[in-house]
Design a protein around this motif. Structure first.
Motif: not given
Length: 89
Positions: A45-64
């Protein structure tokens, strides 16, 4: 009469012997050992990983992460808007 008493006594002894044999056979077997990874099979299922202040930071960690991911913009428990990263696993 004597034959009946002997039969009754012999039947009682056999009955008692039978109950002790079944009591010995009813001992529990040891439980199989199961690893934690085997218990979570098929529960994806979808599970929470972390919260970020900017969408760029969220996308970067998601890609990694190397997994399927999504970022959602919503209010955190502190009342502030953030980007929440969810990973599929």
């Amino acid at each position: 009469m004597r034959r009946a008493l002997v039969s009754l006594a012999l039947g009682g002894v056999l009955a008692l012997a039978g109950t002790t044999v079944t009591a010995q056979a009813a001992e529990p077997a040891p439980a199989p050992k199961v690893s934690a990874s085997e218990t979570n099979v098929g529960i994806m299922s979808w599970r929470f990983w972390a919260a970020y202040w900017t969408p760029e930071a969220c996308v970067a960690v998601g890609d990694q992460s190397g997994r399927n991911w999504k970022c959602e913009y919503k209010r955190g428990t502190d009342g502030k808007m953030k980007w929440f990263l969810y990973l599929w696993y």
